[in-house]
Design a protein around this motif. Structure first.
Motif, PDB file in Angstrom:
ATOM      1  N   PHE A 120       0.845  -1.188   0.000  1.00  0.00           N
ATOM      2  CA  PHE A 120       0.000   0.000   0.000  1.00  0.00           C
ATOM      3  C   PHE A 120       0.883   1.242   0.000  1.00  0.00           C
ATOM      4  O   PHE A 120       2.009   1.221   0.481  1.00  0.00           O
ATOM      5  N   TRP A 121       0.340   2.335  -0.486  1.00  0.00           N
ATOM      6  CA  TRP A 121       1.023   3.621  -0.573  1.00  0.00           C
ATOM      7  C   TRP A 121       2.243   3.493  -1.489  1.00  0.00           C
ATOM      8  O   TRP A 121       2.330   2.560  -2.273  1.00  0.00           O
ATOM      9  N   ALA A 122       3.156   4.402  -1.427  1.00  0.00           N
ATOM     10  CA  ALA A 122       4.279   4.435  -2.372  1.00  0.00           C
ATOM     11  C   ALA A 122       5.241   3.266  -2.187  1.00  0.00           C
ATOM     12  O   ALA A 122       5.670   2.648  -3.155  1.00  0.00           O
ATOM     13  N   ASN A 123       5.569   2.937  -0.935  1.00  0.00           N
ATOM     14  CA  ASN A 123       6.597   1.929  -0.671  1.00  0.00           C
ATOM     15  C   ASN A 123       6.119   0.758   0.170  1.00  0.00           C
ATOM     16  O   ASN A 123       6.925  -0.050   0.607  1.00  0.00           O
ATOM     17  N   GLY A 124       4.843   0.692   0.456  1.00  0.00           N
ATOM     18  CA  GLY A 124       4.302  -0.397   1.257  1.00  0.00           C
ATOM     19  C   GLY A 124       4.211  -0.056   2.734  1.00  0.00           C
ATOM     20  O   GLY A 124       4.662   0.998   3.178  1.00  0.00           O
ATOM     21  N   VAL A 125       3.600  -0.960   3.480  1.00  0.00           N
ATOM     22  CA  VAL A 125       3.485  -0.829   4.935  1.00  0.00           C
ATOM     23  C   VAL A 125       3.834  -2.163   5.575  1.00  0.00           C
ATOM     24  O   VAL A 125       3.579  -3.226   5.014  1.00  0.00           O
ATOM     25  N   ARG A 126       4.424  -2.084   6.752  1.00  0.00           N
ATOM     26  CA  ARG A 126       4.677  -3.265   7.566  1.00  0.00           C
ATOM     27  C   ARG A 126       3.847  -3.094   8.826  1.00  0.00           C
ATOM     28  O   ARG A 126       3.769  -2.002   9.391  1.00  0.00           O
ATOM     29  N   PHE A 127       3.206  -4.177   9.279  1.00  0.00           N
ATOM     30  CA  PHE A 127       2.272  -4.055  10.395  1.00  0.00           C
ATOM     31  C   PHE A 127       2.093  -5.393  11.097  1.00  0.00           C
ATOM     32  O   PHE A 127       2.427  -6.452  10.570  1.00  0.00           O
ATOM     33  N   PHE A 128       1.523  -5.321  12.295  1.00  0.00           N
ATOM     34  CA  PHE A 128       1.061  -6.503  13.017  1.00  0.00           C
ATOM     35  C   PHE A 128      -0.060  -6.050  13.931  1.00  0.00           C
ATOM     36  O   PHE A 128      -0.252  -4.855  14.169  1.00  0.00           O
ATOM     37  N   THR A 129      -0.817  -7.016  14.440  1.00  0.00           N
ATOM     38  CA  THR A 129      -2.008  -6.703  15.229  1.00  0.00           C
ATOM     39  C   THR A 129      -2.009  -7.494  16.528  1.00  0.00           C
ATOM     40  O   THR A 129      -1.624  -8.656  16.561  1.00  0.00           O
ATOM     41  N   ILE A 130      -2.466  -6.814  17.592  1.00  0.00           N
ATOM     42  CA  ILE A 130      -2.669  -7.471  18.883  1.00  0.00           C
ATOM     43  C   ILE A 130      -4.144  -7.356  19.246  1.00  0.00           C
ATOM     44  O   ILE A 130      -4.889  -6.587  18.641  1.00  0.00           O
ATOM     45  N   LEU A 131      -4.540  -8.113  20.250  1.00  0.00           N
ATOM     46  CA  LEU A 131      -5.913  -8.058  20.742  1.00  0.00           C
ATOM     47  C   LEU A 131      -5.953  -7.191  21.989  1.00  0.00           C
ATOM     48  O   LEU A 131      -5.176  -7.386  22.929  1.00  0.00           O
ATOM     49  N   GLY A 132      -6.847  -6.198  21.990  1.00  0.00           N
ATOM     50  CA  GLY A 132      -7.007  -5.311  23.137  1.00  0.00           C
ATOM     51  C   GLY A 132      -7.897  -5.929  24.205  1.00  0.00           C
ATOM     52  O   GLY A 132      -8.461  -7.007  24.022  1.00  0.00           O
ATOM     53  N   PRO A 133      -8.064  -5.225  25.334  1.00  0.00           N
ATOM     54  CA  PRO A 133      -8.804  -5.770  26.470  1.00  0.00           C
ATOM     55  C   PRO A 133     -10.291  -5.965  26.222  1.00  0.00           C
ATOM     56  O   PRO A 133     -10.957  -6.699  26.951  1.00  0.00           O
ATOM     57  N   ASN A 134     -10.831  -5.319  25.192  1.00  0.00           N
ATOM     58  CA  ASN A 134     -12.251  -5.459  24.853  1.00  0.00           C
ATOM     59  C   ASN A 134     -12.437  -6.266  23.577  1.00  0.00           C
ATOM     60  O   ASN A 134     -13.460  -6.157  22.912  1.00  0.00           O
ATOM     61  N   ARG A 135     -11.424  -7.037  23.217  1.00  0.00           N
ATOM     62  CA  ARG A 135     -11.379  -7.843  22.002  1.00  0.00           C
ATOM     63  C   ARG A 135     -11.294  -6.985  20.751  1.00  0.00           C
ATOM     64  O   ARG A 135     -11.567  -7.433  19.647  1.00  0.00           O
ATOM     65  N   GLU A 136     -10.896  -5.721  20.917  1.00  0.00           N
ATOM     66  CA  GLU A 136     -10.652  -4.868  19.761  1.00  0.00           C
ATOM     67  C   GLU A 136      -9.271  -5.186  19.189  1.00  0.00           C
ATOM     68  O   GLU A 136      -8.385  -5.625  19.909  1.00  0.00           O
ATOM     69  N   LYS A 137      -9.133  -4.985  17.891  1.00  0.00           N
ATOM     70  CA  LYS A 137      -7.840  -5.195  17.253  1.00  0.00           C
ATOM     71  C   LYS A 137      -7.077  -3.869  17.267  1.00  0.00           C
ATOM     72  O   LYS A 137      -7.638  -2.828  16.887  1.00  0.00           O
ATOM     73  N   VAL A 138      -5.826  -3.929  17.697  1.00  0.00           N
ATOM     74  CA  VAL A 138      -4.952  -2.764  17.675  1.00  0.00           C
ATOM     75  C   VAL A 138      -3.802  -3.115  16.740  1.00  0.00           C
ATOM     76  O   VAL A 138      -3.049  -4.042  16.991  1.00  0.00           O
ATOM     77  N   GLU A 139      -3.731  -2.369  15.651  1.00  0.00           N
ATOM     78  CA  GLU A 139      -2.694  -2.595  14.639  1.00  0.00           C
ATOM     79  C   GLU A 139      -1.583  -1.585  14.844  1.00  0.00           C
ATOM     80  O   GLU A 139      -1.839  -0.406  15.083  1.00  0.00           O
ATOM     81  N   PHE A 140      -0.358  -2.050  14.740  1.00  0.00           N
ATOM     82  CA  PHE A 140       0.805  -1.186  14.756  1.00  0.00           C
ATOM     83  C   PHE A 140       1.336  -1.204  13.337  1.00  0.00           C
ATOM     84  O   PHE A 140       1.577  -2.262  12.760  1.00  0.00           O
ATOM     85  N   SER A 141       1.492  -0.023  12.731  1.00  0.00           N
ATOM     86  CA  SER A 141       1.782   0.050  11.309  1.00  0.00           C
ATOM     87  C   SER A 141       2.872   1.083  11.023  1.00  0.00           C
ATOM     88  O   SER A 141       2.831   2.196  11.548  1.00  0.00           O
ATOM     89  N   GLN A 142       3.816   0.690  10.179  1.00  0.00           N
ATOM     90  CA  GLN A 142       4.881   1.600   9.754  1.00  0.00           C
ATOM     91  C   GLN A 142       4.843   1.717   8.245  1.00  0.00           C
ATOM     92  O   GLN A 142       5.017   0.740   7.524  1.00  0.00           O
ATOM     93  N   MET A 143       4.607   2.943   7.774  1.00  0.00           N
ATOM     94  CA  MET A 143       4.674   3.198   6.332  1.00  0.00           C
ATOM     95  C   MET A 143       6.142   3.239   5.931  1.00  0.00           C
ATOM     96  O   MET A 143       6.964   3.826   6.624  1.00  0.00           O
ATOM     97  N   LEU A 144       6.446   2.600   4.836  1.00  0.00           N
ATOM     98  CA  LEU A 144       7.827   2.551   4.363  1.00  0.00           C
ATOM     99  C   LEU A 144       8.110   3.621   3.313  1.00  0.00           C
ATOM    100  O   LEU A 144       7.244   4.150   2.710  1.00  0.00           O
TER     101      LEU A 144
END
Length: 129
Positions: free
Chosen positions: A105-129
């Motif tokens: 995605f975007w010009a150079n891509g993104v690297r990311f991963f996801t964890i589960l929050g305390p309410n079963r929400e997904k929290v993604e950590f993402s770095q645009m390259l």
């Protein structure tokens, strides 16, 4: 700890069953399409809609819950995805990804991963390259 690498909200992920309808709705609210693509791996059309500093990622997966609470994830922008991934694993957070993911995605891509929050929400950590 991961907090030193988080720079703010990157986007909010909202699945849709009809991407044209969703894009039209947000355009009416003043959002503009910042980036549009196809996630080949998932077979999903994707649009990033931007209004000021707020970005919504909508993707047509034909599995949208279409009820209150249907936001899929909140993505946090980070400066060092490897360091954050190591911190989250070491701290024992429930990891939804076994390794850092990549999307072109975007010009150079993104690297990311996801964890589960305390309410079963997904929290993604993402770095645009």
């Amino acid at each position: 700890m991961a907090a030193q690498y988080i720079t703010g909200l990157q986007h909010i992920g909202i699945p849709t069953n009809d991407i044209e309808k969703t894009v039209a709705f947000y355009h009416e609210l003043g959002f503009e399409t910042a980036f549009e693509t196809v996630n080949e791996a998932a077979g999903e059309r994707v649009a990033f809609l931007k209004c000021g500093s707020l970005v919504i990622e909508t993707y047509e997966n034909h599995q949208a819950a279409e009820r209150n609470g249907a936001v899929d994830h909140v993505a946090l922008d980070v400066t060092d995805i490897e360091a954050v991934f190591a911190d989250m694993k070491e701290a024992g957070y429930p990891m939804l990804d076994e390794e850092i993911q990549f999307l072109p995605f975007w010009a150079n891509g993104v690297r990311f991963f996801t964890i589960l929050g305390p309410n079963r929400e997904k929290v993604e950590f993402s770095q645009m390259l």
